[in-house]
Design a protein around this motif. Structure first.
Motif, short mmCIF file in Angstrom:
data_model
loop_
_atom_site.label_atom_id
_atom_site.label_comp_id
_atom_site.label_asym_id
_atom_site.label_seq_id
_atom_site.Cartn_x
_atom_site.Cartn_y
_atom_site.Cartn_z
N SER A 116 0.82 -1.22 0.00
CA SER A 116 0.00 0.00 0.00
C SER A 116 0.85 1.27 0.00
O SER A 116 0.45 2.30 -0.54
CB SER A 116 -0.94 0.01 1.21
N THR A 117 2.04 1.22 0.59
CA THR A 117 2.93 2.38 0.63
C THR A 117 4.15 2.22 -0.27
O THR A 117 4.80 3.21 -0.63
CB THR A 117 3.43 2.63 2.07
N HIS A 119 6.77 0.74 0.80
CA HIS A 119 7.91 0.77 1.70
C HIS A 119 8.45 -0.63 1.97
O HIS A 119 7.69 -1.59 2.14
CB HIS A 119 7.53 1.41 3.04
#
Length: 255
Positions: A116-117, A119
């Motif tokens: 979702s990010t 990262h």
């Protein structure tokens, strides 16, 4: 059990490529080395296809997987990826040596991907700066460790230096006579950080320019607190974003 562990880490099962969105380069074991402590960097992709049967084996140093213990590993050598003073390095499994853990012998870090990010975060079992456990503060537990690309500027020329000096003079004419220099503000927490972590927090917008001709870019694991995160600029945040590209066994996805 293996697939469950992989999914818990956010990475897909099987082999994959990690691409930095900021510099459009992929994670790469330098010179396809098999040696312990071999550096891992960012380099342009040497293979355009994601289909196994179309790829050449010489590009396997840019392919990774998560093993059954949760470690990130290089497909080419089969060895795991460790973090040594913020740098990614190839690591052979080592026998336990006392006192454990220590810099030579310690649990390998775990890598986690958040789709979702974008990262990639790193989790340590012991203090990454003092793997022998000699640091009693435990401050490292308060940090989140991110995988991040590092921009590289082309070498400055004499004309660049002259133009910058002229610009400073025009902005502050009295600086020629005052002989005073502005003090550099360093965060209180900076004394507990590595040099690259301080640089990550204090990096000016100009230093975010990535225009070097060299194809290689550095990749680092940088630990920050929630407060330090708030001070990061847009480009620094973008350098934390990664795309995971799974390899496929067929040319087209089947329904």
């Amino acid at each position: 059990m293996q697939l469950s562990l992989v999914y818990e880490n956010g990475f897909p099962p099987g082999y994959f490529i990690l691409r930095s969105v900021a510099c459009d380069r992929v994670l790469d074991v330098e010179k396809d080395s098999y040696e312990d402590d071999a550096p891992v960097c960012l380099y342009p992709s040497t293979e355009s296809s994601l289909v196994e049967s179309f790829r050449v084996p010489t590009s396997n140093n840019q392919v990774f997987f998560i093993d059954t213990a949760g470690a990130l590993c290089s497909r080419s050598s089969g060895h795991a990826i460790d973090v040594d003073d913020g740098r990614l390095v190839l690591r052979h499994r080592r026998p336990v040596s006392q006192p454990y853990p220590n810099k030579y012998s310690h649990s390998l870090p775990s890598f986690h991907y958040d789709a979702s990010t974008g990262h990639v975060t790193v989790t340590y079992a012991s203090d990454p700066a003092y793997p022998d456990g000699t640091n009693p503060s435990g401050a490292w537990r308060e940090r989140t460790y991110y995988l991040t690309s590092i921009p590289e500027r082309k070498p400055r020329s004499v004309l660049d230096d002259a133009a910058e000096a002229l610009e400073r003079t025009l902005r502050s004419p009295l600086s020629l006579f005052s002989g005073l220099q502005a003090a550099t503000t360093v965060p209180e927490a900076a004394f507990d950080l590595r040099e690259d972590e301080i640089e990550e927090q204090e990096r000016a917008e100009e230093a975010e320019i990535d225009d070097a001709v060299d194809k290689v870019r550095k990749v680092r694991v940088v630990g920050t607190t929630v407060e330090e995160d708030r001070r990061l600029g847009a480009r620094a945040r973008e350098r934390r974003v990664w795309e995971v590209l799974p390899l496929r066994t067929v040319a087209r996805k089947t329904v």
